[in-house]
Design an enzyme around this catalytic site. Sequence first.
Site, PDB file in Angstrom:
ATOM      1  N   ASP A 190     -10.786  -4.345   3.087  1.00  0.00           N
ATOM      2  CA  ASP A 190     -10.583  -5.714   3.573  1.00  0.00           C
ATOM      3  C   ASP A 190     -11.194  -5.937   4.949  1.00  0.00           C
ATOM      4  O   ASP A 190     -11.165  -7.051   5.451  1.00  0.00           O
ATOM      5  CB  ASP A 190      -9.088  -6.047   3.620  1.00  0.00           C
ATOM      6  CG  ASP A 190      -8.515  -6.183   2.229  1.00  0.00           C
ATOM      7  OD1 ASP A 190      -7.289  -6.241   2.090  1.00  0.00           O
ATOM      8  OD2 ASP A 190      -9.302  -6.211   1.272  1.00  0.00           O
ATOM      9  N   ARG A 194      -6.180 -19.151   2.655  1.00  0.00           N
ATOM     10  CA  ARG A 194      -5.289 -18.338   1.804  1.00  0.00           C
ATOM     11  C   ARG A 194      -4.702 -17.178   2.596  1.00  0.00           C
ATOM     12  O   ARG A 194      -3.602 -16.729   2.318  1.00  0.00           O
ATOM     13  CB  ARG A 194      -6.081 -17.778   0.616  1.00  0.00           C
ATOM     14  CG  ARG A 194      -6.525 -18.813  -0.390  1.00  0.00           C
ATOM     15  CD  ARG A 194      -7.063 -18.146  -1.623  1.00  0.00           C
ATOM     16  NE  ARG A 194      -6.136 -17.089  -2.034  1.00  0.00           N
ATOM     17  CZ  ARG A 194      -6.471 -16.115  -2.881  1.00  0.00           C
ATOM     18  NH1 ARG A 194      -7.691 -16.062  -3.379  1.00  0.00           N
ATOM     19  NH2 ARG A 194      -5.602 -15.195  -3.225  1.00  0.00           N
ATOM     20  N   ARG A 248     -11.244  -6.718 -11.252  1.00  0.00           N
ATOM     21  CA  ARG A 248      -9.829  -6.592 -10.871  1.00  0.00           C
ATOM     22  C   ARG A 248      -8.931  -6.360 -12.094  1.00  0.00           C
ATOM     23  O   ARG A 248      -7.998  -7.116 -12.370  1.00  0.00           O
ATOM     24  CB  ARG A 248      -9.348  -7.810 -10.084  1.00  0.00           C
ATOM     25  CG  ARG A 248     -10.241  -8.290  -8.954  1.00  0.00           C
ATOM     26  CD  ARG A 248     -10.233  -7.432  -7.728  1.00  0.00           C
ATOM     27  NE  ARG A 248      -8.968  -7.375  -7.041  1.00  0.00           N
ATOM     28  CZ  ARG A 248      -8.557  -8.216  -6.097  1.00  0.00           C
ATOM     29  NH1 ARG A 248      -9.297  -9.243  -5.807  1.00  0.00           N
ATOM     30  NH2 ARG A 248      -7.400  -8.040  -5.499  1.00  0.00           N
ATOM     31  N   LYS A 279       0.116 -11.028   4.977  1.00  0.00           N
ATOM     32  CA  LYS A 279       0.096 -11.669   3.646  1.00  0.00           C
ATOM     33  C   LYS A 279       0.382 -10.630   2.563  1.00  0.00           C
ATOM     34  O   LYS A 279       1.213 -10.847   1.687  1.00  0.00           O
ATOM     35  CB  LYS A 279      -1.277 -12.290   3.416  1.00  0.00           C
ATOM     36  CG  LYS A 279      -1.568 -12.666   1.960  1.00  0.00           C
ATOM     37  CD  LYS A 279      -2.928 -13.296   1.767  1.00  0.00           C
ATOM     38  CE  LYS A 279      -4.033 -12.310   1.594  1.00  0.00           C
ATOM     39  NZ  LYS A 279      -4.181 -11.759   0.243  1.00  0.00           N
ATOM     40  N   ASN A 280      -0.280  -9.479   2.654  1.00  0.00           N
ATOM     41  CA  ASN A 280      -0.184  -8.491   1.568  1.00  0.00           C
ATOM     42  C   ASN A 280       1.102  -7.680   1.600  1.00  0.00           C
ATOM     43  O   ASN A 280       1.347  -6.870   0.709  1.00  0.00           O
ATOM     44  CB  ASN A 280      -1.423  -7.581   1.562  1.00  0.00           C
ATOM     45  CG  ASN A 280      -2.663  -8.352   1.137  1.00  0.00           C
ATOM     46  OD1 ASN A 280      -2.562  -9.502   0.677  1.00  0.00           O
ATOM     47  ND2 ASN A 280      -3.814  -7.744   1.304  1.00  0.00           N
ATOM     48  N   CYS A 326     -12.026 -12.046  -9.890  1.00  0.00           N
ATOM     49  CA  CYS A 326     -12.246 -12.962  -8.763  1.00  0.00           C
ATOM     50  C   CYS A 326     -13.626 -12.620  -8.229  1.00  0.00           C
ATOM     51  O   CYS A 326     -14.333 -11.775  -8.775  1.00  0.00           O
ATOM     52  CB  CYS A 326     -11.163 -12.800  -7.708  1.00  0.00           C
ATOM     53  SG  CYS A 326     -11.332 -11.300  -6.774  1.00  0.00           S
TER      54      CYS A 326
HETATM   55  C1  EPZ Z   1      -4.724  -5.182  -2.915  1.00  0.00           C
HETATM   56  O1  EPZ Z   1      -5.350  -5.673  -4.083  1.00  0.00           O
HETATM   57  C2  EPZ Z   1      -4.881  -6.274  -1.868  1.00  0.00           C
HETATM   58  N1  EPZ Z   1      -4.182  -7.480  -2.324  1.00  0.00           N
HETATM   59  C3  EPZ Z   1      -6.367  -6.551  -1.640  1.00  0.00           C
HETATM   60  O2  EPZ Z   1      -6.471  -7.510  -0.592  1.00  0.00           O
HETATM   61  C4  EPZ Z   1      -7.033  -5.262  -1.175  1.00  0.00           C
HETATM   62  O3  EPZ Z   1      -8.416  -5.486  -1.013  1.00  0.00           O
HETATM   63  C5  EPZ Z   1      -6.793  -4.157  -2.223  1.00  0.00           C
HETATM   64  O4  EPZ Z   1      -5.373  -3.997  -2.449  1.00  0.00           O
HETATM   65  C6  EPZ Z   1      -7.356  -2.817  -1.793  1.00  0.00           C
HETATM   66  O5  EPZ Z   1      -6.798  -2.434  -0.587  1.00  0.00           O
HETATM   67  C7  EPZ Z   1      -2.825  -7.542  -2.204  1.00  0.00           C
HETATM   68  O6  EPZ Z   1      -2.179  -6.612  -1.751  1.00  0.00           O
HETATM   69  C8  EPZ Z   1      -2.183  -8.810  -2.651  1.00  0.00           C
HETATM   70  P1  EPZ Z   1      -6.058  -2.293  -5.972  1.00  0.00           P
HETATM   71  P2  EPZ Z   1      -5.131  -4.885  -5.470  1.00  0.00           P
HETATM   72  O7  EPZ Z   1      -5.245  -2.371  -7.220  1.00  0.00           O
HETATM   73  O8  EPZ Z   1      -3.800  -4.265  -5.516  1.00  0.00           O
HETATM   74  C9  EPZ Z   1      -9.013  -0.970  -9.407  1.00  0.00           C
HETATM   75  C10 EPZ Z   1      -7.243  -9.407   0.452  1.00  0.00           C
HETATM   76  O9  EPZ Z   1      -8.354  -9.647   0.909  1.00  0.00           O
HETATM   77  N2  EPZ Z   1      -7.888  -1.171 -10.339  1.00  0.00           N
HETATM   78  O10 EPZ Z   1      -5.602  -1.370  -4.887  1.00  0.00           O
HETATM   79  O11 EPZ Z   1      -5.520  -5.823  -6.583  1.00  0.00           O
HETATM   80  C11 EPZ Z   1      -9.484  -2.250  -8.722  1.00  0.00           C
HETATM   81  O12 EPZ Z   1     -10.405  -2.945  -9.547  1.00  0.00           O
HETATM   82  C12 EPZ Z   1      -7.087  -8.768  -0.892  1.00  0.00           C
HETATM   83  O13 EPZ Z   1      -6.148  -9.639   1.057  1.00  0.00           O
HETATM   84  C13 EPZ Z   1      -8.053  -0.844 -11.687  1.00  0.00           C
HETATM   85  O14 EPZ Z   1      -9.127  -0.428 -12.110  1.00  0.00           O
HETATM   86  O15 EPZ Z   1      -6.225  -3.752  -5.370  1.00  0.00           O
HETATM   87  C14 EPZ Z   1     -10.110  -1.720  -7.457  1.00  0.00           C
HETATM   88  O16 EPZ Z   1     -11.435  -1.285  -7.764  1.00  0.00           O
HETATM   89  C15 EPZ Z   1      -8.415  -8.654  -1.596  1.00  0.00           C
HETATM   90  N3  EPZ Z   1      -7.001  -1.005 -12.540  1.00  0.00           N
HETATM   91  C16 EPZ Z   1      -9.250  -0.503  -7.108  1.00  0.00           C
HETATM   92  O17 EPZ Z   1      -8.550  -0.165  -8.309  1.00  0.00           O
HETATM   93  C17 EPZ Z   1      -5.779  -1.479 -12.113  1.00  0.00           C
HETATM   94  O18 EPZ Z   1      -4.854  -1.595 -12.939  1.00  0.00           O
HETATM   95  C18 EPZ Z   1      -8.202  -0.766  -6.034  1.00  0.00           C
HETATM   96  O19 EPZ Z   1      -7.578  -1.974  -6.383  1.00  0.00           O
HETATM   97  C19 EPZ Z   1      -5.637  -1.816 -10.744  1.00  0.00           C
HETATM   98  C20 EPZ Z   1      -6.697  -1.644  -9.878  1.00  0.00           C
END
Ligand code: EPZ
Length: 416
Positions: free
Chosen positions: A304, A397, A121, A22-23, A116
């Site tokens: 995850d 999802r 996020r 998915k990702n 969420c």
């Molecule tokens: C991706 O989310 C995945 N989703 C998530 O999978 C996964 O848990 C996550 O990466 C971490 O591996 C997709 O790829 C569609 P991040 P993403 O930006 O990109 C903070 C699932 O279950 N952050 O790597 O949104 C954030 O809050 C989903 O399939 C900021 O602060 O995660 C988090 O604490 C859930 N500012 C950390 O960074 C930003 O601008 C990592 O988040 C962006 C992120």
Amino acid sequence: MDKIQIDGGRRLVGEVTISGAKNAALPLIASSILVNGKSTFTNVPNLMDIVSIQMLLEDLGASCAFDNNTLTVDGGGINKIEAEYELVRKMRASILVLGPLVARFGHAKVSMPGGCAIGARPVNMHLSGLEALGAQITIDHGYIEAKADRLVGNEIYFDIPTVTGTENLMMAAVLAKGSSVLRNAAREPEVVCLANALIEMGAKISGAGTAIITIEGVESLHPARIDVIPDRIEAGTFMVAAAATRGDVLIKGCVPDQIGGIINKLRATGTILEVGENQIRVQGNDIIKSIDIKTQPYPGFPTDMQAQFMAMMTVAKGNSMIHEAIFENRFMHANELLRMGADITISKGNYAMVRGIKRLQAAPVMASDLRASASLVIAGLIAEGTTVISRVYHMDRGYDGIEKKFSSLGADIQRI
Ligand code: EPZ
């Protein structure tokens, strides 16, 4: 509202084939916005999130067709640069259309994705990266508006690795004037899959999979045919389920090299793993040793997989300290596991002490997010009695036909 009913206590035995990730699929589909033509994606999983992003792209004017896990997207017809709240709120990953829209059309309006269940996020790194590339960003009435005559390459430094932030900015930079360097970039396999797809479309990218990605902007991209990598989190979910039920399962069509963090931790619990070229055999052990876990960006232990591991640690021998170091609120599944008799203490919001007990008891439980639902399925598989999980739309999802796959392994599981 569908529910899943599980009669616990059966060992999982047999073999299961992993679906596309998915990702990986979501950013790949967003990348077709960059191309004036029809791109083809194979091994696309049949998930609600894939339906959602197709609806979003069609609302923008693209045309999509999905058949037998092959998705074609023609970005040629795009005539709108606004991603509406109604569509974005269904799936946070919709933020991935922001970079490509600005890169190709110089203008984008995308609803703020909002938080969420697992955390706030924020998308601040996505926006500051686009500003570094010369975009004017304004946030007005819940919408992000980004404008740029043409993006200009620059250095972008991420405070912490962000998966979709890296993907969004990679897609923005490929059509920018001049070169860009993304530093402290995410190294996930899904980022590498996207980079390889963009290169196939004519982009000039090097370093994907490392913390420093260099992108040389080009004038335009052309359509390509891209194969989606297998879902390493689905593979990990079945590996943990096999180990927790003391089963013997062959996980086929996975990439062992991408799940080293999971293999390492499972081995530490005493689970026997035979790692093949593109398959892994998992044999559970009667005694599950308790282990400590800290979630980390790739190639560390994936966040995850945290919920699934916690379900297994509830019946381990000894205590397990789980540190969720990526998201600030990713323990909702713990409350439901407690209702099944687990002994878990949460402290300071992101530490969970799990004290192993002999067996969970079945109970009616509620899924709160995608991976929490997988955790409750694993708990139901090992609990004594019949577990009923509500709000399983969360699971639909991100898992393609999960109850069929589990029942083919001998689980007594059905959708009611
Ligand atoms: C991706 O989310 C995945 N989703 C998530 O999978 C996964 O848990 C996550 O990466 C971490 O591996 C997709 O790829 C569609 P991040 P993403 O930006 O990109 C903070 C699932 O279950 N952050 O790597 O949104 C954030 O809050 C989903 O399939 C900021 O602060 O995660 C988090 O604490 C859930 N500012 C950390 O960074 C930003 O601008 C990592 O988040 C962006 C992120």
